[in-house]
Structures are given as C-alpha cells and as structure tokens.
Design a protein around this motif. Structure first.
Motif, PDB file in Angstrom:
ATOM      1  N   MET A 212       0.872  -1.160   0.000  1.00 12.88           N
ATOM      2  CA  MET A 212       0.000   0.000   0.000  1.00 12.88           C
ATOM      3  C   MET A 212       0.913   1.215   0.000  1.00 12.88           C
ATOM      4  N   ILE A 213       1.681   1.319  -1.047  1.00  8.34           N
ATOM      5  CA  ILE A 213       2.803   2.239  -1.001  1.00  8.34           C
ATOM      6  C   ILE A 213       2.396   3.690  -1.225  1.00  8.34           C
ATOM      7  N   ASP A 214       1.635   3.932  -2.270  1.00  7.91           N
ATOM      8  CA  ASP A 214       1.429   5.333  -2.638  1.00  7.91           C
ATOM      9  C   ASP A 214       0.825   6.214  -1.543  1.00  7.91           C
ATOM     10  N   PRO A 215      -0.304   5.810  -0.947  1.00  5.54           N
ATOM     11  CA  PRO A 215      -0.855   6.696   0.087  1.00  5.54           C
ATOM     12  C   PRO A 215       0.088   6.862   1.275  1.00  5.54           C
ATOM     13  N   VAL A 216       0.828   5.801   1.615  1.00  5.67           N
ATOM     14  CA  VAL A 216       1.754   5.927   2.744  1.00  5.67           C
ATOM     15  C   VAL A 216       2.878   6.900   2.389  1.00  5.67           C
TER      16      VAL A 216
ATOM     17  N   PHE B  95      -4.953  11.802   7.267  1.00  5.96           N
ATOM     18  CA  PHE B  95      -5.870  11.581   6.160  1.00  5.96           C
ATOM     19  C   PHE B  95      -6.291  12.902   5.508  1.00  5.96           C
ATOM     20  N   THR B  96      -6.424  13.934   6.322  1.00  2.00           N
ATOM     21  CA  THR B  96      -6.730  15.253   5.765  1.00  2.00           C
ATOM     22  C   THR B  96      -5.597  15.695   4.834  1.00  2.00           C
ATOM     23  N   LEU B  97      -4.366  15.462   5.281  1.00  4.22           N
ATOM     24  CA  LEU B  97      -3.221  15.818   4.442  1.00  4.22           C
ATOM     25  C   LEU B  97      -3.240  15.022   3.143  1.00  4.22           C
ATOM     26  N   LEU B  98      -3.560  13.742   3.260  1.00  2.00           N
ATOM     27  CA  LEU B  98      -3.637  12.901   2.067  1.00  2.00           C
ATOM     28  C   LEU B  98      -4.709  13.419   1.115  1.00  2.00           C
TER      29      LEU B  98
ATOM     30  N   GLN C 258      -7.048   6.283  -6.782  1.00  2.00           N
ATOM     31  CA  GLN C 258      -7.183   5.073  -5.984  1.00  2.00           C
ATOM     32  C   GLN C 258      -7.465   5.398  -4.533  1.00  2.00           C
ATOM     33  N   SER C 259      -6.734   6.392  -4.011  1.00  2.00           N
ATOM     34  CA  SER C 259      -6.912   6.654  -2.598  1.00  2.00           C
ATOM     35  C   SER C 259      -8.261   7.319  -2.316  1.00  2.00           C
ATOM     36  N   ARG C 260      -8.900   7.823  -3.379  1.00  2.00           N
ATOM     37  CA  ARG C 260     -10.221   8.390  -3.138  1.00  2.00           C
ATOM     38  C   ARG C 260     -11.271   7.303  -3.003  1.00  2.00           C
ATOM     39  N   HIS C 261     -10.943   6.113  -3.503  1.00  2.00           N
ATOM     40  CA  HIS C 261     -11.930   5.053  -3.440  1.00  2.00           C
ATOM     41  C   HIS C 261     -11.596   4.050  -2.358  1.00  2.00           C
ATOM     42  N   PHE C 262     -11.066   4.538  -1.284  1.00  2.00           N
ATOM     43  CA  PHE C 262     -10.736   3.666  -0.175  1.00  2.00           C
ATOM     44  C   PHE C 262     -11.982   3.031   0.421  1.00  2.00           C
ATOM     45  N   THR C 263     -11.885   1.752   0.655  1.00  2.00           N
ATOM     46  CA  THR C 263     -12.942   1.103   1.422  1.00  2.00           C
ATOM     47  C   THR C 263     -12.584   1.215   2.888  1.00  2.00           C
ATOM     48  N   LEU C 264     -13.517   0.852   3.734  1.00  2.00           N
ATOM     49  CA  LEU C 264     -13.243   0.875   5.164  1.00  2.00           C
ATOM     50  C   LEU C 264     -12.047  -0.019   5.476  1.00  2.00           C
TER      51      LEU C 264
ATOM     52  N   LEU D   7      -6.446  -0.651   7.126  1.00  2.00           N
ATOM     53  CA  LEU D   7      -5.110  -1.172   6.853  1.00  2.00           C
ATOM     54  C   LEU D   7      -4.089  -0.038   6.864  1.00  2.00           C
ATOM     55  N   LEU D   8      -4.491   1.065   6.234  1.00  2.00           N
ATOM     56  CA  LEU D   8      -3.610   2.231   6.194  1.00  2.00           C
ATOM     57  C   LEU D   8      -3.298   2.709   7.615  1.00  2.00           C
ATOM     58  N   LYS D   9      -4.318   2.725   8.427  1.00  2.00           N
ATOM     59  CA  LYS D   9      -4.116   3.144   9.817  1.00  2.00           C
ATOM     60  C   LYS D   9      -3.130   2.228  10.532  1.00  2.00           C
TER      61      LYS D   9
END
Lengths: 110, 1165
Positions: free
Chosen positions: B616-620, B658-661, B798-804, B809-811
């Motif tokens: 999950m590289i890009d958003p991180v 997440f706001t920054l993202l 992609q990161s706009r279509h995050f599922t719960l 997972l990102l968290k």
C-alpha cells in the motif's frame, strides 16, 4: 599522483597566472579558428559550446610573455608589450600613438 | 563574367557615405526611390543569405545560440556607428607610408588589430566565385559587402575575446580582493605542517569558496568539503567551478542525497555532512579523500558534532589525511582544543563599524505578565526618524523571539507607520509563504525605510543587504526536547552572547550601522557564551542508530565534542529497542539495519518499510511526505472564514494524516484537470509550496524504497504521446525557458515596494491572481513537465476510493511506525468544552488537541461510541463502557508552547493497534484481562472471545514478524541479484492480509482503560504466587522459550507475551480458575495436530507453532512454485480483497469482475 607538467601562463606585467591548454596558432579544440600569432590559449570556460580565450603571447620585441589585456599589451600585426610600445612609440602609426597617450592619461587620472 | 558582375556591384557600393547621409534625409521627405534601397543597405535585412554564407559550416557561434543573437546586435550597433561616424570606409590595406623598423605598416588599418581569423568554406567559396553552389544569395550581397561583413564578424570575435578575457581577469582579481587572499600562503603552509587546522573567519571573508581552491592549487586531488545545507553544496560547487574556470567540467562537483555531479575526474567535492557520514558506513577510513574540510562548524548541527567525533578518531588511523575546520569567529578554542590544540588562523571579515547602545526596557510596575509592550520598539523608530535624515538610506531589522511577538510589533508598527508614512513594515519568519518572505529583499521607495520584524531566521539563514539599524530584543524561542516524554518544547530564552554579536553584525554589512539592544549591559554579561548545540536539543534516535550501524558499539562512549545528556542517549536506545530496531544487546535487528540505511527518521522509515510489505505504497508515501514537511494548512489566525469553509471538504474524520492525504490528492486532481492550483490553494488558505515539496519528497522516498529493494524496479515505460500532446509539451518547455529568463532578469532588478502595499492579507490575491495565473506559473510548468500527471491522477484516484478495509489497513501501517505514540481520551471529555479535550499518553497526562487538528473542530468524533444494540451503560460495570468501537489517538509529536499539544493526530481502533504493536502484553489466566505496555487495560468479558483474540494476536504477530524477516532477507538479496519477493513471502503476505482484515473487522466488545502507574504496582501476581497450572505446563513442554517471569509472575511465552501474571477481574475469577485448568480437545490450525490441552498449554503451542510458520512442507513449497509460475504467466493479476467472501484473492481485472458477479447472482440461484 600524476606527474603531468603544469603548463601555466604568466604575464610579466600584471602577474596574471592561468593554466593554459594550448600554445600555438591553431588550437585543436576549435578547428575553424586560426590565430594570427603564436599564443597561449584556453578553452572558453564560460560556455559549454566550442570557444577559446586567447590569454596572451610573447612580445615580438622583448620576447617576454605578456597577457592580452589592453593594460599590458597591444596587437598590431604583432604583439607588443606596452613597455616596448613606449620605448618604440615613434615606430607606430599615429592612431596607436594617440591611443597609448589616452590610455596613460586615463591611468594617471585613476 | 564574374568579373563584370563584380565590377557592377563594386561601383554601386562606393558611393561616399556623406552623400548617403544627405540622401537619406532627403528620402525621408520625398518618399522612397529605387536608390533609397541601396543607400539604406543593411546587413540586418539579409540575415537569411548571410546565414547561408557564414553560419552553416561552423562549429562555433552556432545559429540560435546566445552568442549568435549577440553577434547580430553587434552588427546593428556597428552599422549605426558607421552611419554616425561619417568616415570613409577603410580602403584596402595598402601601405602608403611604408613599414616601420618594427616591420609594421605605418598606415593605420584597424584590421591589423585583429589577430583571430575563421576558416569557413562557404565564405571562401563565395568570395572566390561570387555565389554559392547550393544556396540562393540576395543580389545586394556583393563580394565586397561580404568581405565587409567578414570583417565585422572578425571585429565581433575580437570584441568577444576582449570581453571574455576581461571576465577571466575579473574572476582572478575578485579572488585577490577577498580578505582571505592575504592569508593564502599561510593557510597552505599550515595545512602542510599540521594534520588539523582551524580557519576562523566571519561572513564575507571568502573562506568557503577559496580554501578548497587553495588546496587544489597546493596539489591535493581528493578534497571533500561538507556543508550543513544541501542548497549550499549546489551553489558552492557552481561558484567554485566558475572560479576555477571549470564551470562546465566536473573537476568541481557536488553530491547530495539524491543528486550528484561527481565523476572520476572530480577533485573538489561539496557534500552534506550527513552524506559524508553515510559514506563512512561503507568506507570507514574515508580513503577516497585526502583532505576533509568541514565548513560552518560553529553552527553545531547534530551531524557536525557527530562528524567531528568521527574525524577525531579517523586522524589516529590515517596520518595522511588532513582535516580543516572552518568556522565563524565563535568558540574557536573549543574546536582547537578538541583536536589537541590544532593551530587556528583568524581571517578578519568585511565589516563596517557599528555603534552600539544598550536601551534596557524599564518595566512598568503594573505591567501585565506575558504581553509584549511595543512602545520601546516604536520609540526607537521615532528616534531613527529624528536623528537620521530621510535622504540617508538604511533599513531597520528587529529581532524578536517568536511569531506572536512579531504579530504584536508588526500591528503596532503598522499603526504608527500609517501616521508617519515613512516606514514599510515587513514580518519575516519561517511560517510565511516564500513570496512573502521574499518581500524583505525588495527596495523601499525614496524617503521610506523598511522595518523588518524577524525571528532569528535573519541571524544566519537569511541575509538582507542594506540594513543599517538593528533592534535586538535579546530573546529567542528555541525548541528543546524532553526525551522522557518524547516531547518538543518551544521556550523563550535569553540569547547567547555569540548570537547577540551575530545580530549586531547584521547592521554593518553594507555600511556603518547602529545596534540598539533592549536589555541591560549587566544582562548581556550574564548571557551564556554560546548557543546550545543541536545535539543537546533534539531526539538522538537516528544518531544512535547510525552510530551502531557504523560499528560503534556503545553510543555512550562516543567522544562527543560536547556530550548530550546520558539520559537522552539512554532514552534513544530504549526507544530503538521498543521500535524493534535494536536487540536487547543493542545490536541491530534486520529492521534496524534497514532503517539505518534509510536517511529518514525511525517513524517514517518504519511506515515506509511496512507500506512495502502490505503493498500500500502510494498513500503511505504521500502521508509520510506530508508529515515530513511543514503543514500546507496556514494557521487559523491568518485564515479567514471563507477559506476555512472551503477547506471543509478536505477534512477527514479519520484524522490529520488523512486530511493531508486528501489535500494532496485533491491538489493533484485539480492540476491534472488543467486547472489553476495556485488559485485553488489560495482559496483554501493552503501553502502551495508545501505540495511541491511533498511531491519531491515522495519521489525521494520512492527512490529510497527502490534502491533498497523494497519496491519492484519498474522500467519507466516509454511514454507514447500524440502529436498534439508532444506539441503541447514542446510549447510548455519553451514557455518555461522564457519564464525562467524573465525571472532571472526580474531577480536582478529588485522590486520597489509601495507604501500602501503593506496592508496585505493572504486572501487579497483574487485580482492580481488573474494576471500571473496558469501559464505564468513557473513551478506549475516545471511540475507538469517533470511528472506524468495522468499517472499521478490515477494513483490519487485510488486513494479516493478507499474502502473501510483500506482505511483500517492504512491506519495499521501508519501506527506500526507511530506506536507507542498513542494517547487515550480523558473520561470526562464528553462534558468539556472543545478547547479542553484532554488526552493521556503513557508518560504525559493531560495533553490537548492542537487547534489545527480536525478533531479540535469536531471533538465529538472522539467521544466514546456506544453499541447500537446497547444504548446505555452496562449497569454491571462502572469502570468503562463495553464497546467494539474504542479508539485511541496516535500522534506524530507532542509540542509544548504555553500548553502541551498533540500534533498530527489520527484515530485508530484501540484493541487492534495496541495488541499488535505493544512491546509487552500481560494477561490474567483466562486472557480476559490484558495490560499492554503497562498502561492500557483491555477487558474482554467473554472468555471464549478473549481466547480467540489472543490466538489471533499470536498468529498475526508471528506472521508479521516472519514476513518482515523474509522480505528484508529478500531485499538484501535483491541488492545483489534481481531476486524478487519469494513465493514463501507471498504466501505469508496473503495469510497476513486475510487474517489482519479479519482481526480489524472483529466486533469483540471490550472495555478500555488507562492504568495509572500507582495502580501498576498492584496488578501482578508476582513470582511467589506462581500458580499450579503453570508449573504443570512447564513440565509438559520441552520448549525452553517459555519461562516463569521473575517479577510479574505467570509464564513469559515470548518477548512480548506473559500469560497468567495478572490478577483476575473480580467478576470472572470464580469461573475462570476452574475453566483455565480444564483440558480440552483442540486442533492447531497451523500444524493440524490434535491435542488435549489447557489454555496455557494451547497458547504456548501456538506461540511456538506460529513462529515456525516461516518454514514450509515440501508439498506447500511445490504448490507455491506452481502458483508462482502461474502468476508470472499472468502479470496482470493483482491482489484483490473480496469483502463478500472476506478473502484476499489474486486475480486479473476480468477475473475480479467475474468473481463479483458470482456474489451478486449467487443467492438467487
């Protein structure tokens, strides 16, 4: 350590000291250029394009190496250091005599 | 025939110029005649033909080069001059007067002054034949004219030679005019005779540019010069390259983290301190250098101090290496003494005399504490106005401690300036936008002075010319670090005498100056001598990690020039152990080894590693980059209501990361849509510069991961552009070039400030926006040219279509880096006002939400959530709510200003975060009660559920650990060969992903509570109360991993889990004691062996069995290999998580669609 001899040009008048790349009339790094005297040349360091800078050469009278600055030498068919110009001033065309006179006047004013 | 041709032209040409002039004037009044054209002949009108003759077969002054343009300007000037001079053109050089005795003609001919000639086939051909074989030449261009033009060309070359020679001479004479030039031979001799030399000189003495050159001239060939800042490496390498006449060569080069110009020829290398230290990991004796110059040592950055220590050791091992320390004239003896009385050479700087006056502030008796009184500052402005005539230029620079102080003085001074109209007030601090900062370099109109109100940024970092008056408050706000709480603290201090002198010196850079000190001379005497070095003020985690990776076994024994507190070192070692970077014996773990290779701090480094493991590289990367730069959100004080409202859509309920993202992704979207991001940012009160920084950093992180085998090396796919796209790119590139040229010109002539200009706000830009918007935005164009926006848009989509599931997972990935930086909400928050929402970290109770945080506007997000099924309190329990939705707040740092604040907070699921990352989990015998890291208690009343959770934790943590080990092994292999992720790792990845998602969506209901340190004394059974079961289980197993815990009691299964050491919860104990001892049938899911065990035995088996899940049976291996083949055959397969069947699958896009269809049509069939 490399044992390459450092080729350095030194003007006897102003002590300008710079490593030169070539001595002669036809610098190999600028093929279409020919120079009207045997002189010390460096590749133009201020551009990535082809170019040369003529640093100076030997005075045709006293044979000392002198730089191309107007304060140190003139070129008129041959290179003359200003000292030799002064000493032989009568041998130069009137225009050059005037020029030298103006130059020394400016220098004393400064 | 050609002769005739020539003659004809010839006669036309030789019309006297005087006549030309007259006719020219006539023609003006009489209209044009045919002859006019010949009279007005100009080479400029025949550029086309002349190009054919002169600029085809020539290897210098090529068409389109700046020299070429310059040449035509010369032609133009030449022609104007010829017309004015009204002299006859020179006759051919026949010597009427004969030759002089020196062999030169006495008849003057200026062509004789030229000693350069050019060989050009086309010119020669033309002069011989009067035409060119392969090109049409305008008939007006006669052979004579071409001859004349050739002379012009030679005059130009001669002129150019003179220009270049003068430039050359100026370089030399400028060097000779520097103060340090006088010391050249002394410096060289000193370096020859000593191994270590200290050169102390103030700003402007020329040490940074000249000393490396002196070394080069003295015969050194491998010179390293370090700089604290990257930007200085680049600019110094350029400058020194120019001065050594090597601008376009590589003799002088720079190397910074992601960029270098260094080659094998390089003799002088400018590099950052950090990079030189990194080079020592692979070349501990730095044998690639024969001289090491450390510049700006007085700044005492953490790396400077580290480097000094390392060099002090190095000189014992290498007698041939020379070390030169260069410093301002501050604390020189410290450096000299540290290197066994190394000789010091002092070089005076260029400084004009400065008048100095102490004007202490007389405090009013009833002065309110903490509020800055602007009147002393205004009084000095008044005094300056009275004493110095307006015709004498010179600006005022006020040094204050911090932002709020600056705002206070700026406001008061603006009011005052409105009356007098003789000041322009400009604030200067690092939180300002770049454009606003640059205003301080603009010029005030005549009769008006600039009044720059600044933090200590203007002390060394920003140098403003033309400052004549200094007002020094004597105060500074400095960040200190409290290693116990891992808390940064911003406090106000008196400055040091060294920085008082530095501040004063800022008045004397361009002329004599005046310095007013707003403190008493006695106070000045009491100031500390020097500013506290960075090493005593910052976390030492990265430093310690690097020391260990360099093979220095004990950081406590490092010969620091000034040692940091031992407590700070110990805390860093402890922290690194907690983070899993060090083993208990303080050697590097695989993670530690990887972290030491990544030049980022430990938290970010861990996130990056984990992002690679979980793909999950890009958003991180985006979040890690955003956490590493200043926030793009401007502070509330400077932002109006409209901007705040416009920001709303970016805010994420999950927290600040997440706001920054969101903000970053949205920015990319806006850019990709071809809209003006500058305006977009302005509307929302965002600082666009930060987004550009993030993009850069993101790329750097990506490169890092790739370099260290954590990211597959993807060949950059060749971009296929349509011709329209290519045209557009070309247009953009051209426009960028033009803009940059304009900008260069602009930066040369500084802008003049307007008096009424000073009343600026951030949101006033709507109008002037439109002029310089879009196509004129250099940054924007550069960005568009250097990035594939389409691709960026896709990833950000992609990161706009995050599922719960993705969000969770990102968290978890972010928490893996951030833990133990978590806090728990105070029980009473529900009843408190927004600004009083308090949180507790393990060591620091009652920390507040920073006002910039999302949660500070929406504190209700953090209030305990009740289950839907159960609307009210569990009546049987008073110690907390039973819920499956407990949350904790992670944070990036704690900052204490007037109060302690949590920075960059994010809410995370409590149970999962704590149990996955805590270093110690202690449980009671039934596992219904856990205490994690000695401060967070989790109670799961349902025994069955509690034990399932415990099994999951054991499995997850073991799998995670093993996977990490495997992947890091893989990556270390990958550095040598092109080995990709092994199939075994891939299997573990899949297990982990599915188990983790199961665990994250677990709806176990539990209670969460903070255990106070006092209470911790009474929670353990202790060793003497070792219960019967445990002794029994110890006998029954042969694994020696488990042992009774000497202090807590119970049995320690592995490094984190101690079972049965806690007292039971009052409620469950009676039943618990019984069930714990009960043996049941149980089949281990991992090894598939059935056994009859009690709880303790079962857990013990699981710990052991899961740890070994890294090894595989031959059958499994075979299956994997086949699978591997299959997936290699179809590279389009991606991992896909199906929420319906709760499984991690490996499918192509079409297979995914088919699979989805299966679910939708399934039930009806």
């Amino acid at each position: 350590m490399m044992t390459e001899a450092v080729k350095e040009f030194l003007c006897y008048r102003c002590n300008l000291k710079i490593k030169y790349d070539y001595y002669g009339k036809k610098p190999p790094f600028a093929k279409s250029i020919a120079i009207g005297e045997e002189c010390y040349v460096i590749k133009d360091p201020f551009t990535s394009d082809v170019g040369i800078i003529n640093l100076g050469s030997h005075c045709s009278v006293c044979q000392r190496s002198v730089c191309a600055s107007g304060d140190c030498s003139i070129f008129y068919c041959k290179r003359f250091c200003l000292q030799c110009v002064q000493e032989n001033i009568e041998e130069f065309p009137i225009e050059i005599r005037q020029e030298i006179k103006d130059k020394s006047l400016r220098q004393t004013n400064r | 025939m050609s002769d005739k041709y020539k003659d004809e032209r010839h006669s036309r040409r030789h019309r006297p110029v005087v006549e030309n002039e007259r006719r020219f004037q006539e023609s003006r009044s009489h209209g044009r005649t045919e002859q006019d054209e010949t009279r007005e002949f100009s080479f400029l009108r025949h550029k086309h033909s002349l190009n054919k003759i002169f600029f085809r077969s020539q290897d210098f002054i090529r068409r389109g080069s700046p020299e070429y343009d310059d040449f035509w300007l010369f032609v133009e000037k030449y022609e104007t001059f010829q017309q004015k001079a009204k002299t006859k053109p020179q006759a051919s050089s026949s010597c009427h007067l004969g030759d002089s005795s020196l062999g030169i003609p006495l008849q003057y001919d200026k062509t004789n002054r030229i000693n350069i000639s050019v060989q050009n086939k086309d010119v020669e051909d033309f002069l011989r034949k009067g035409r060119l074989a392969d090109a049409e030449i305008a008939p007006e261009l006669t052979v004579d004219r071409v001859k004349e033009f050739r002379n012009i060309f030679l005059y130009y070359l001669d002129f150019q030679q003179k220009q270049k020679f003068n430039k050359l001479k100026k370089v030399k004479s400028d060097q000779e005019n520097l103060p340090i030039y006088q010391y050249k031979s002394e410096i060289v001799d000193m370096i020859r005779d000593n191994q270590v030399v200290v050169i102390a000189g103030d700003t402007g003495c020329g040490k940074s540019t000249q000393v490396p050159q002196y070394l080069l001239q003295a015969g050194f060939k491998k010179i390293a010069c370090t700089q604290p800042r990257r930007i200085a490496c680049v600019s110094l390498s350029k400058r020194v390259g120019y001065e050594t006449l090597n601008e376009y060569g590589t003799d002088v080069a720079f190397q910074v983290r992601f960029e270098k110009t260094k080659t094998q020829n390089t003799k002088i290398l400018f590099l950052t301190e950090g990079l030189l230290l990194r080079q020592m990991t692979s070349d501990s004796l730095l044998s690639m250098y024969d001289v090491i110059v450390i510049d700006e040592v007085h700044e005492r950055h953490i790396h400077t101090d580290f480097l000094l220590g390392v060099l002090q050791c190095l000189i014992h091992h290498r007698s041939d290496v020379k070390v030169i320390l260069m410093s301002a004239t501050i604390n020189i003896h410290l450096f000299s003494d540290y290197f066994h009385d190394a000789p010091v050479l002092k070089v005076p700087g260029r400084l004009y005399p400065i008048e100095m006056e102490f004007c202490p502030i007389i405090k009013d008796r009833d002065e309110k504490h903490g509020k800055l009184d602007p009147s002393p500052y205004l009084r000095i402005m008044q005094r300056i106005e009275k004493k110095y005539p307006k015709s004498e230029r010179g600006d005022l620079l006020i040094f204050l401690s911090g932002l709020s102080e600056i705002m206070c003085i700026v406001n008061a001074a603006k009011m005052y300036a409105q009356e007098t109209k003789s000041w322009i007030i400009l604030p200067l601090h690092s939180a300002l936008s770049v454009e606003e900062q640059e205003k301080v370099f603009d010029i005030a109109p005549p009769g008006v002075r600039k009044c720059i109100v600044s933090t200590n940024i203007a002390e060394t970092s920003v140098t403003i010319d033309g400052v004549r008056f200094i007002v020094d408050s004597g105060k500074v706000k400095e960040m200190s670090f409290d290693s116990k709480y891992k808390m940064q603290r911003l406090e106000e201090f008196w400055i040091s005498r060294a920085s008082a002198e530095q501040r004063k010196g800022r008045a004397g850079r361009t002329g004599p100056g005046v310095c007013y000190r707003l403190y008493h001379e006695r106070e000045y005497e009491a100031f500390q001598d020097y500013t506290t070095p960075e090493i005593k003020r910052v976390p030492l985690d990265s430093l310690v990690l690097q020391m260990i990776s360099m093979g220095l076994p004990d950081p406590r024994k490092f010969p620091f020039i000034e040692a940091p507190s031992i407590e700070s070192l110990e805390n860093s070692v402890l922290y690194l152990k907690d983070q899993g970077a060090l083993y208990p014996d303080e050697s590097l773990t695989p993670i530690g080894l990887m972290l030491s290779k990544l030049p980022v701090d430990v938290v970010i480094g861990k996130m990056l590693i984990m992002s690679s493991i979980f793909h999950m590289i890009d958003p991180v990367l985006s979040i890690a980059a955003a956490m590493s730069v200043q926030s793009p959100f401007t502070s509330k004080i400077n932002t109006d209501v409209d901007s705040m409202a416009a920001r709303k859509s970016l805010e994420s309920d999950n927290g600040d990361p997440f706001t920054l993202l969101n903000a970053f992704d949205e920015w990319i979207q806006v850019k990709a849509d071809g809209m003006h991001t500058r305006k977009w940012c302005k509307r929302r009160g965002l600082e666009e510069q930060r987004f550009y920084e993030m993009t850069k950093l993101k790329k750097q992180f990506k490169d890092l991961l790739r370099d260290h085998g954590l990211l597959d090396k993807v060949e950059d796919q060749p971009q296929y552009l349509s011709s329209a796209e290519r045209r557009q790119k070309h247009g953009e590139r051209k426009r960028l070039g033009e803009l940059k040229r304009e900008k260069r010109k602009e930066s040369k002539r500084r802008k003049v400030l307007k008096l009424d200009d000073e009343d600026y706000q951030i949101s006033d830009g709507e109008d002037d926006d439109n002029n310089d918007e879009g196509s004129n935005d250099i940054k924007d164009l550069e960005f568009r040219l250097s990035h594939d926006l389409k691709q960026l848009q896709e990833t950000s989509n992609q990161s706009r279509h995050f599922t719960l599931h993705d969000v969770n997972l990102l968290k978890i990935i972010l928490s893996s880096g951030l833990y133990p930086q978590v806090s728990i909400a105070d029980d009473c928050n529900t009843f408190k006002s927004t600004s009083e929402q308090a949180f507790h970290t393990k060591n620091k109770p009652f920390v507040l939400l920073h006002p910039t945080s999302v949660f500070s506007y929406k504190p209700e997000l953090l209030h305990p959530k009740h289950d839907l099924e159960q609307g009210k309190h569990d009546p049987t329990d008073l110690k907390g709510h039973l819920s499956n939705k407990h949350e904790l707040l992670t944070f990036v740092s704690i900052l204490e200003t007037n109060k302690p604040y949590l920075i960059n907070t994010m809410r995370v699921p409590a149970l999962q975060t704590v149990t996955l990352f805590s270093n110690y989990i202690d449980t009671n015998s039934t596992c219904t009660r856990m205490i994690c890291d000695s401060w967070l208690e989790i109670v799961i009343p349902d025994e069955e559920e509690a034990q399932t959770i415990m099994s999951s934790i054991i499995q997850l943590r073991a799998t995670w650990q093993n996977l990490l080990k495997l992947r890091l092994e893989d990556t270390f292999l990958a550095m040598e060969s092109e080995r990709k992720i092994s199939p075994r790792a891939r299997r573990l990845e899949r297990t982990l992903a599915s188990k983790l998602s199961e665990f994250l969506s677990s709806d176990v209901r539990y209670k969460l509570r903070r255990v106070l340190p006092a209470e911790m004394k009474n929670v353990y059974l202790g060793p003497d109360r070792l219960s019967e079961i445990n002794t029994f289980s110890l006998k029954s197993t042969s694994v020696k991993e488990s042992k009774p815990h000497p202090i807590k009691g119970g049995v320690q299964f592995n490094e984190y889990l101690t079972h049965g050491c806690l007292f039971d919860d009052g409620t469950a104990s009676a039943v618990g004691d019984f069930t714990v001892n009960m043996q049941r049938h149980w089949t281990c899911p991992q090894c598939d062996v059935s056994m009859i065990v009690n709880l303790s035995e079962r857990l013990e088996h699981e710990v052991m069995c899961q740890t070994n899940n890294i090894t595989v049976t031959p059958a499994q291996l075979k299956a994997e290999e086949e699978e591997d083949k299959a997936s290699q055959m179809n590279p389009l397969r991606k991992s896909y998580f199906c929420p319906d069947c709760d499984q991690q699958l490996h499918l192509t896009m079409t297979e995914i669609l088919k699979h989805k269809k299966l679910h939708t049509s399934g039930p009806s069939n």
